[in-house]
Design a protein around this motif. Structure first.
Motif, PDB file in Angstrom:
ATOM      1  N   UNK A  33       6.809  -7.095 -17.881  1.00 17.55           N
ATOM      2  CA  UNK A  33       7.340  -8.058 -16.913  1.00 17.55           C
ATOM      3  C   UNK A  33       6.219  -8.600 -16.023  1.00 17.55           C
ATOM      4  N   UNK A  34       5.312  -7.699 -15.617  1.00 15.16           N
ATOM      5  CA  UNK A  34       4.167  -8.139 -14.820  1.00 15.16           C
ATOM      6  C   UNK A  34       3.275  -9.079 -15.628  1.00 15.16           C
ATOM      7  N   UNK A  35       3.058  -8.757 -16.914  1.00 20.55           N
ATOM      8  CA  UNK A  35       2.272  -9.651 -17.767  1.00 20.55           C
ATOM      9  C   UNK A  35       2.937 -11.024 -17.865  1.00 20.55           C
ATOM     10  N   UNK A  36       4.266 -11.034 -17.989  1.00 20.91           N
ATOM     11  CA  UNK A  36       4.994 -12.300 -18.055  1.00 20.91           C
ATOM     12  C   UNK A  36       4.802 -13.120 -16.787  1.00 20.91           C
ATOM     13  N   UNK A  83       7.767 -27.267 -15.382  1.00 21.71           N
ATOM     14  CA  UNK A  83       8.731 -26.278 -14.897  1.00 21.71           C
ATOM     15  C   UNK A  83       9.574 -25.713 -16.029  1.00 21.71           C
ATOM     16  N   UNK A  84       9.931 -26.592 -17.006  1.00 24.00           N
ATOM     17  CA  UNK A  84      10.734 -26.126 -18.134  1.00 24.00           C
ATOM     18  C   UNK A  84       9.960 -25.116 -18.976  1.00 24.00           C
ATOM     19  N   UNK A  85       8.676 -25.371 -19.223  1.00 22.10           N
ATOM     20  CA  UNK A  85       7.866 -24.443 -20.004  1.00 22.10           C
ATOM     21  C   UNK A  85       7.702 -23.117 -19.268  1.00 22.10           C
ATOM     22  N   UNK A  86       7.435 -23.170 -17.978  1.00 22.02           N
ATOM     23  CA  UNK A  86       7.269 -21.938 -17.197  1.00 22.02           C
ATOM     24  C   UNK A  86       8.556 -21.115 -17.205  1.00 22.02           C
ATOM     25  N   UNK A  96       9.320 -17.425 -18.982  1.00 24.74           N
ATOM     26  CA  UNK A  96       9.885 -16.304 -18.217  1.00 24.74           C
ATOM     27  C   UNK A  96      11.061 -15.667 -18.929  1.00 24.74           C
ATOM     28  N   UNK A  97      11.987 -16.481 -19.465  1.00 25.09           N
ATOM     29  CA  UNK A  97      13.147 -15.924 -20.160  1.00 25.09           C
ATOM     30  C   UNK A  97      12.722 -15.165 -21.419  1.00 25.09           C
ATOM     31  N   UNK A  98      11.829 -15.756 -22.196  1.00 23.32           N
ATOM     32  CA  UNK A  98      11.370 -15.088 -23.419  1.00 23.32           C
ATOM     33  C   UNK A  98      10.614 -13.808 -23.079  1.00 23.32           C
ATOM     34  N   UNK A 110      10.132  -8.014 -23.041  1.00 22.35           N
ATOM     35  CA  UNK A 110       9.805  -6.817 -22.265  1.00 22.35           C
ATOM     36  C   UNK A 110      10.904  -5.768 -22.396  1.00 22.35           C
ATOM     37  N   UNK A 111      12.160  -6.211 -22.323  1.00 20.40           N
ATOM     38  CA  UNK A 111      13.268  -5.277 -22.492  1.00 20.40           C
ATOM     39  C   UNK A 111      13.283  -4.694 -23.901  1.00 20.40           C
ATOM     40  N   UNK A 112      13.029  -5.529 -24.885  1.00 21.16           N
ATOM     41  CA  UNK A 112      13.034  -5.063 -26.272  1.00 21.16           C
ATOM     42  C   UNK A 112      11.906  -4.068 -26.521  1.00 21.16           C
ATOM     43  N   UNK A 113      10.715  -4.357 -26.024  1.00 20.73           N
ATOM     44  CA  UNK A 113       9.577  -3.445 -26.206  1.00 20.73           C
ATOM     45  C   UNK A 113       9.816  -2.140 -25.460  1.00 20.73           C
ATOM     46  N   UNK A 114      10.392  -2.215 -24.252  1.00 16.67           N
ATOM     47  CA  UNK A 114      10.667  -1.007 -23.486  1.00 16.67           C
ATOM     48  C   UNK A 114      11.668  -0.107 -24.177  1.00 16.67           C
ATOM     49  N   UNK A 115      12.731  -0.684 -24.720  1.00 16.30           N
ATOM     50  CA  UNK A 115      13.736   0.113 -25.431  1.00 16.30           C
ATOM     51  C   UNK A 115      13.129   0.750 -26.674  1.00 16.30           C
ATOM     52  N   UNK A 116      12.310  -0.008 -27.391  1.00 17.29           N
ATOM     53  CA  UNK A 116      11.671   0.535 -28.590  1.00 17.29           C
ATOM     54  C   UNK A 116      10.700   1.655 -28.235  1.00 17.29           C
ATOM     55  N   UNK A 117       9.904   1.462 -27.187  1.00 14.93           N
ATOM     56  CA  UNK A 117       8.934   2.480 -26.789  1.00 14.93           C
ATOM     57  C   UNK A 117       9.616   3.762 -26.344  1.00 14.93           C
TER      58      UNK A 117
END
Length: 791
Positions: free
Chosen positions: A534-537, A560-563, A567-569, A574-581
């Protein structure tokens, strides 16, 4: 065996050691990942022998509690190793299962399978059974170890309850007093006998003489620190707070006041060491000296907590609203309670053994218990009186005042009930209520003092003395301290250290979900990994917003749309990597999620539609931040676009929250999306008879003189209509920025008024001519006799 009071005082140290021991045990989880590599295979025969002997010891009523505690510790070690063994061959098992899955699903009943595939399937099944055997055996043994530990804890709790409810001879019965006196005299005789024996020992005398300079130095240090050190530091802390109120001064005063505990305790320690070096005390004397050090610590800590809760300085921070006289009484009562606790520690060390009868212990315990209960009752009334002035209603009463009021009411009951129980023979029950209540009050006082210190430190850090103490961070720290004190309260009120380590073990080992074991460490790992990505994002978003995207040709809305999209991606990944880890397998929740998705879809369809509309707005970008738009009759400037709604600031400075679905399904007018240029029409009328060409020339000059007017195409002046009262002209011009249309309109009107006045051109207003058809009738009416007279 030492009594409960002595153990309670050292509960903090014991808990810290136990937590360290639990944390040092390697945590190995039986997950569907690479299993641990054990140093050596477990000896299940030795485990079976230990488990069988444990069953016999539990059933044997003559087994002491100390033996059960030792047995429990040994079985707990086995349980940890058995938990680690549950992950044996995990990688090999996963590989074999993958091979079995590669063969496909087994054939249906009655359908034959090719011989090679059937042979391979059987071979893999045999390998899987062999690979799973150690883990299966470990699971079975782990269950038995956990059950044995539960049985030991049950037996120890039952014994603790029986001891607490044991009825001793009445302490107020004079027949029991001589036994108590004989016990005291016997202990004094033991102590003096040890001193005489050591004095007659020439070798010990020589050791004492050799250590005499050190002994004298320690005694002088003890006298100085105990008699003068504490008072000097207390006076210094008092003078610091009397000179003025500030958070920095409060911090230094608190640090200085800690010397009231540290310095005299060092003096008591020096006294204890000096007496031990003198070789005068024997075995019993050393026990008394150890208890003396603990008792001295209790006395000085109680005095310090009393000075923190009932400060001498009127400007000192405190949660209690009391006058100076009441604060002085509070300090005195805190000191008396500390002395009674110290005396109880000494009595517990000196007289709690097999030589002291129940009658002697009952009589010797009763005076300190009675005094402690009396002053506990008085202190509880004082605390209740301090909270009444602060109580207005439930909404405005501080949480600390509610907590103090609740604890004071409990202490009020304990202060009365404890001595009453001891009076009728339930001495241990009375002790188990009064002295833990005293220590609990001390712990609460310490927590409140720490909360004041945290507030002062935070106020100094943010350099705001007024708001620092009431900020969110000190409040959260206070709640964390209160939560962290829960284990200490459990120890104070009779919980065993093993009970707390068992809780920590259960939390550490986690719980089983399918083939995966979930433990708090998994969630900690999940939080750490998620927080990192999340911090990296956020860092990537910041780099895009400030360094990369401004150098592109994208407009602000596209940036603004790209930023936002990044953020959403990023949050999703981050949630997916955290659950996998963390090794959390969510496949078991797929069925439940599928069943709930239908109901959730109906219940949250508006939210989902707004969310999808928000994604469409970010991709198509029909509107962007800063655009002047009109939607559903609301006109204003777009100030923010989120995934659910868009915030529009109207021209009267009010914020309107519009759901995103309205922008996708409704009609939206964007005045400034692709071009800030816009047409402005200014209407003006002149009197009939005015030279129209002259008016046209003047208006043309006024329009072309405007700085924001576009000259290609040039402004146009038209004679729009012949009105009822005037010749109507219109100035039509294109502005470079339509946001300034109101300002330009006002400037043009001012210039028209000035030029028309200079040129003598009249701006007419509405006029009406009245024609009277029969004026003679009005004359006849005015001559009538009853006509009204003019005023």
């Amino acid at each position: 065996m030492r009594g409960a009071a002595h153990l309670r005082f050292w509960a903090v140290l014991a808990l810290a050691l136990c937590i360290g021991a639990v944390a040092s045990v390697p945590v190995v989880q039986a997950q569907t990942v690479q299993g641990p590599v054990l140093e050596a295979p477990l000896d299940y025969k030795a485990w079976e022998k230990l488990a069988a002997s444990a069953d016999d010891l539990i059933d044997d009523a003559s087994t002491s509690s100390a033996e059960l505690e030792t047995l429990r510790l040994e079985i707990a070690g086995w349980r940890t190793r058995l938990l680690a063994a549950q992950g044996t061959n995990a990688s090999r098992i996963a590989t074999i299962r993958a091979q079995v899955d590669a063969l496909g699903a087994p054939p249906a009943e009655g359908v034959s399978e090719p011989r090679d595939a059937a042979s391979r399937r059987k071979e893999l099944a045999d390998q899987l059974a062999v690979a799973q055997a150690p883990a299966v055996a470990a699971v079975e043994a782990y269950s038995r170890a956990d059950g044995v530990i539960t049985e030991i804890d049950r037996v120890l709790r039952e014994r603790q309850t029986e001891a607490l409810l044991e009825v001793w001879p009445l302490p107020i019965n004079p027949a029991n007093w001589p036994v108590a006196a004989e016990t005291v005299l016997g202990k004094v005789a033991v102590l003096t006998g040890e001193v005489r024996e050591n004095l007659n020992d020439e070798a010990k005398r020589e050791e004492a003489v050799a250590a005499l300079p050190l002994i004298i130095g320690l005694l002088l240090f003890a006298a100085l620190t105990i008699l003068r050190g504490r008072a000097l530091l207390e006076g210094k802390a008092f003078r610091l707070m009397e000179r003025g109120t500030s958070d920095t001064r409060e911090i230094w005063s608190f640090v200085t006041s800690l010397g009231q505990v540290v310095v005299p305790i060092l003096g008591v320690l020096a006294l204890t060491i000096a007496l031990a070096l003198s070789k005068l005390p024997g075995t019993f004397g050393l026990v008394v000296l150890t208890a003396l050090f603990t008792a001295g610590g209790a006395v000085f800590i109680a005095r310090w907590l009393g000075s923190c809760s009932f400060p001498r300085a009127a400007a000192a921070p405190t949660h209690l609203r009391l006058e100076e006289g009441d604060r002085a009484s509070g300090r005195f009562m805190a000191q008396v309670l500390g002395v009674t606790l110290g005396l109880e520690i000494l009595r517990d060390a000196a007289f709690t053994d097999s030589a002291a009868t129940d009658a002697a212990q009952s009589v010797l315990s009763y005076p300190t218990l009675l005094v402690a209960g009396f002053f506990l009752f008085k202190l509880a009334k004082l605390l209740l009186r301090s909270t009444k002035g602060a109580v207005v209603n439930d909404a405005t009463t501080p949480f600390s005042n509610r907590l103090i009021a609740l604890i004071a009411r409990i202490a009020l009951v304990v202060g009365v009930l404890g001595p009453l129980l001891a009076t009728v023979g339930y001495v241990r029950a009375g002790q188990g209520m009064v002295f833990p209540m005293i220590v609990s009050l001390g712990l609460v006082a310490f927590l409140l003092a720490l909360q004041n210190l945290v507030g002062a430190v935070y106020a100094v850090l943010i350099r705001n003395d007024e708001r620092g103490r009431d900020a969110l961070v000190p409040v959260l720290v206070g709640f964390f301290l209160a939560f962290a004190s829960t284990p200490f309260l459990a120890l104070i009120w009779g919980a065993r250290v093993a009970d707390l380590t068992e809780v920590f073990t259960k939390l550490r080992d986690g719980f089983q979900i399918g083939q995966t074991r979930i433990s708090p460490s998994d969630f900690i790992l999940l939080a750490v990994v998620f927080g990192f990505w999340f911090l990296i994002t956020r860092l990537l978003q910041g780099a895009l917003k400030t360094s990369i995207l401004p150098k592109t040709n994208l407009d602000q809305g596209g940036q603004n749309a790209i930023v936002a999209g990044v953020g959403y991606i990023g949050i999703f990944l981050a949630a997916l990597i955290g659950i996998t880890a963390a090794g959390i397998d969510l496949s078991g929740l797929a069925i439940v999620a599928g069943a709930l998705s239908v109901g959730i879809g109906f219940g949250l369809q508006n939210i989902v539609s707004n969310f999808v509309a928000g994604i469409i707005l970010l991709i198509e970008r029909p509107i962007s931040e800063g655009d002047w738009i009109e939607v559903n009759g609301v006109m204003g400037t777009v100030r923010g676009i989120s995934v659910r709604s868009t915030r529009i600031q109207t021209f009267d400075r009010t914020d309107v929250i519009v759901p995103n679905s309205d922008f996708v399904s409704g009609m939206v007018t964007n005045w400034t999306r692709f071009n800030l240029s816009g047409r402005l029409i200014v209407k003006v009328g002149v009197a009939y008879g005015t030279d129209t060409r002259k008016v046209e020339k003047i208006l043309q000059e006024i329009a072309e003189a405007q700085p924001l007017a576009v000259l290609n195409p040039p402004p146009v002046v038209v004679l729009a209509a012949f009105g009822a009262d005037s010749l109507d002209f219109e100035i039509r011009l294109i502005l470079r920025d339509v946001n300034f249309s109101v300002t330009v309109r006002s400037e043009i009107n001012h210039e028209i008024a000035r030029r028309f006045e200079e040129e003598g051109i009249e701006i007419p207003f509405g006029q009406r001519d009245i024609w009277i058809r029969n004026p003679e009738a009005l004359g006849q009416i005015s001559k009538a006799p009853d006509a009204p007279k003019p005023a």
